[in-house]
Design a protein around this motif. Sequence first.
Motif, PDB file in Angstrom:
ATOM      1  N   GLN A  81       6.986   3.580   4.730  1.00  0.00           N
ATOM      2  CA  GLN A  81       8.407   2.727   4.583  1.00  0.00           C
ATOM      3  C   GLN A  81       8.194   1.414   4.095  1.00  0.00           C
ATOM      4  O   GLN A  81       9.170   0.603   4.252  1.00  0.00           O
ATOM      5  CB  GLN A  81       8.887   2.547   6.304  1.00  0.00           C
ATOM      6  CG  GLN A  81       8.682   3.689   7.312  1.00  0.00           C
ATOM      7  CD  GLN A  81       9.729   4.639   7.176  1.00  0.00           C
ATOM      8  OE1 GLN A  81      10.756   4.555   6.478  1.00  0.00           O
ATOM      9  NE2 GLN A  81       9.528   5.929   7.599  1.00  0.00           N
ATOM     10  N   GLY A  82       7.245   1.286   3.445  1.00  0.00           N
ATOM     11  CA  GLY A  82       6.847  -0.107   2.728  1.00  0.00           C
ATOM     12  C   GLY A  82       6.772  -1.258   3.523  1.00  0.00           C
ATOM     13  O   GLY A  82       6.875  -2.322   3.090  1.00  0.00           O
ATOM     14  N   LYS A  83       6.058  -0.788   4.849  1.00  0.00           N
ATOM     15  CA  LYS A  83       5.821  -2.058   5.748  1.00  0.00           C
ATOM     16  C   LYS A  83       4.373  -2.427   5.908  1.00  0.00           C
ATOM     17  O   LYS A  83       3.759  -3.150   6.911  1.00  0.00           O
ATOM     18  CB  LYS A  83       6.573  -1.796   6.966  1.00  0.00           C
ATOM     19  CG  LYS A  83       8.008  -1.898   6.840  1.00  0.00           C
ATOM     20  CD  LYS A  83       8.800  -1.889   8.142  1.00  0.00           C
ATOM     21  CE  LYS A  83      10.189  -2.047   7.798  1.00  0.00           C
ATOM     22  NZ  LYS A  83      10.734  -0.712   7.652  1.00  0.00           N
TER      23      LYS A  83
ATOM     24  N   LEU B  10      -5.749  -2.182   5.793  1.00  0.00           N
ATOM     25  CA  LEU B  10      -4.393  -2.072   5.777  1.00  0.00           C
ATOM     26  C   LEU B  10      -3.770  -3.133   6.703  1.00  0.00           C
ATOM     27  O   LEU B  10      -4.378  -3.199   7.700  1.00  0.00           O
ATOM     28  CB  LEU B  10      -3.933  -0.579   6.191  1.00  0.00           C
ATOM     29  CG  LEU B  10      -4.266   0.586   5.387  1.00  0.00           C
ATOM     30  CD1 LEU B  10      -3.642   1.686   5.951  1.00  0.00           C
ATOM     31  CD2 LEU B  10      -3.634   0.048   3.837  1.00  0.00           C
ATOM     32  N   CYS B  11      -2.594  -3.626   6.668  1.00  0.00           N
ATOM     33  CA  CYS B  11      -1.965  -4.442   7.465  1.00  0.00           C
ATOM     34  C   CYS B  11      -0.548  -4.066   7.612  1.00  0.00           C
ATOM     35  O   CYS B  11       0.067  -4.032   6.727  1.00  0.00           O
ATOM     36  CB  CYS B  11      -2.100  -5.851   7.111  1.00  0.00           C
ATOM     37  SG  CYS B  11      -1.128  -7.081   8.319  1.00  0.00           S
ATOM     38  N   THR B  12      -0.165  -3.508   8.602  1.00  0.00           N
ATOM     39  CA  THR B  12       1.078  -3.253   8.949  1.00  0.00           C
ATOM     40  C   THR B  12       1.858  -4.328   9.817  1.00  0.00           C
ATOM     41  O   THR B  12       1.396  -4.255  11.069  1.00  0.00           O
ATOM     42  CB  THR B  12       1.418  -1.771   9.532  1.00  0.00           C
ATOM     43  OG1 THR B  12       0.822  -0.970   8.711  1.00  0.00           O
ATOM     44  CG2 THR B  12       2.687  -1.414  10.059  1.00  0.00           C
TER      45      THR B  12
ATOM     46  N   SER C 177       0.752  -1.281  -0.132  1.00  0.00           N
ATOM     47  CA  SER C 177      -0.005  -0.077   0.013  1.00  0.00           C
ATOM     48  C   SER C 177       1.049   1.261   0.101  1.00  0.00           C
ATOM     49  O   SER C 177       1.809   1.422   0.777  1.00  0.00           O
ATOM     50  CB  SER C 177      -0.907  -0.118   1.276  1.00  0.00           C
ATOM     51  OG  SER C 177      -1.572   1.324   1.477  1.00  0.00           O
ATOM     52  N   ASP C 178       0.333   2.313  -0.794  1.00  0.00           N
ATOM     53  CA  ASP C 178       1.215   3.608  -0.825  1.00  0.00           C
ATOM     54  C   ASP C 178       0.765   4.258   0.537  1.00  0.00           C
ATOM     55  O   ASP C 178       1.399   5.537   0.573  1.00  0.00           O
ATOM     56  CB  ASP C 178       1.179   4.299  -1.979  1.00  0.00           C
ATOM     57  CG  ASP C 178      -0.498   4.503  -2.321  1.00  0.00           C
ATOM     58  OD1 ASP C 178      -1.176   4.364  -1.409  1.00  0.00           O
ATOM     59  OD2 ASP C 178      -0.758   5.116  -3.518  1.00  0.00           O
TER      60      ASP C 178
END
Length: 403
Positions: free
Chosen positions: A317-319, A333-335, A312-313
């Motif tokens: 940090q791309g996580k 979203l999943c971080t 996801s944008d």
Amino acid sequence: MADAVVQLRCGVKNDGWGKKGKASAAAQLWSKTPGNPGIDESKTYSEMWMGTYPSNPSYLLSTGEQLGDYLKKNPQLVGKSVKDRYGPEVPFLPKILSFSKALPLQIHPDLKLAAKLHKEDPEKYGDANHKPEIAIALSKFELFAGWKPLKDIQSLFKLKPLEHFVPSSGNFDDETLRQVCKALLSASPNEVASTIAELQSIPESQFGTDSYIPGMLDRLSKQYTECDNGNLVAALLMNYLTLGPGDSVFVPADSIHAYLEGDIVECMARSDNVINTGFCPVATRDSVELFGQALTFTPHDAQGALLPRRKSDKGMQGKTDVYAPPISEFSVLCTALGAGENETHQAIHGPSLMIVTKGCGSMKIPGNTTVGLQEGYVFFVGQGVALDFSTDKGLAVYRAYAE
Ligand SMILES: [Zn+2]
């Protein structure tokens, strides 16, 4: 100024299909909110709900006010785009589900049917809204979703005990499948039991790639008796899937599904309408006619039920990954952060609901405030707020949003 980020106290449900006591992830997560009672080992805990749905609403932890009332007073937190479409509301409903036996075999009516049913029987069908849903596995997650490919069903129903459920007309198409499904759902308790017994006396090899069927019929029979029509529909007509943590399915409106075992994050358009026909007491079943009429025939294979996750944008940090079903009401979203990692969610232009499913850490919000994150904590986040996550030991967060 109303706080844009508020911690919530959520409601839990105790349906009989839920996992018992501490074994239930729903119970574990729910019990961590400060002030919530401990887990009662004698009870099943099936669902925790997050959001504004009136029969099981969430409350602000700090004041005890209902989240729905808070948003009516502070509609700016929802943002213009969502407010214009849905009002000062959260248009989706995330849940944590934990189940050790099959949930009722079900479909959720689409917008047109939901509006009709709600008008005719507002008591039973409380919403004029549709209810497409996604389910994301937190553990091993077994389920039935959508239909097997027609050719597979057709060859399965050449087995002697099943022949008579198929109408004698030529082609085997979706209409034939509708008739077969209705015939299985209308079979008498004796006929269901004897069909299962006959199928179990056939060598497994005759089931081809579906050699799990006799064992599955046994497993389902132990849950809901060998007379439940749902046993036949689920085992013979539907795709059986086993997912691992992070895998997800999308269930469009009117699509047949029955969850079997696992712990999941579920998110749906804000509605509670359901049409049940199996894995539940006969008295609570809806009419086979209504169920049969409402059925759609997508997906038609196991692959079609899966919802891929992608980067996801929103995560700087791309996580952060996103589960984005093809509907306008929500994405999730999943971080997932390892020890010492961090992530920033850039501002989202709509409301969101967030739960920490694993680990602990902290979240910095504008105004230089830092909020502690612990497993089970649930937050409403208003539109336009960036969040900075950090963790010493690791952290997993799911966040459903619309914009
Ligand atoms: Zn459902």
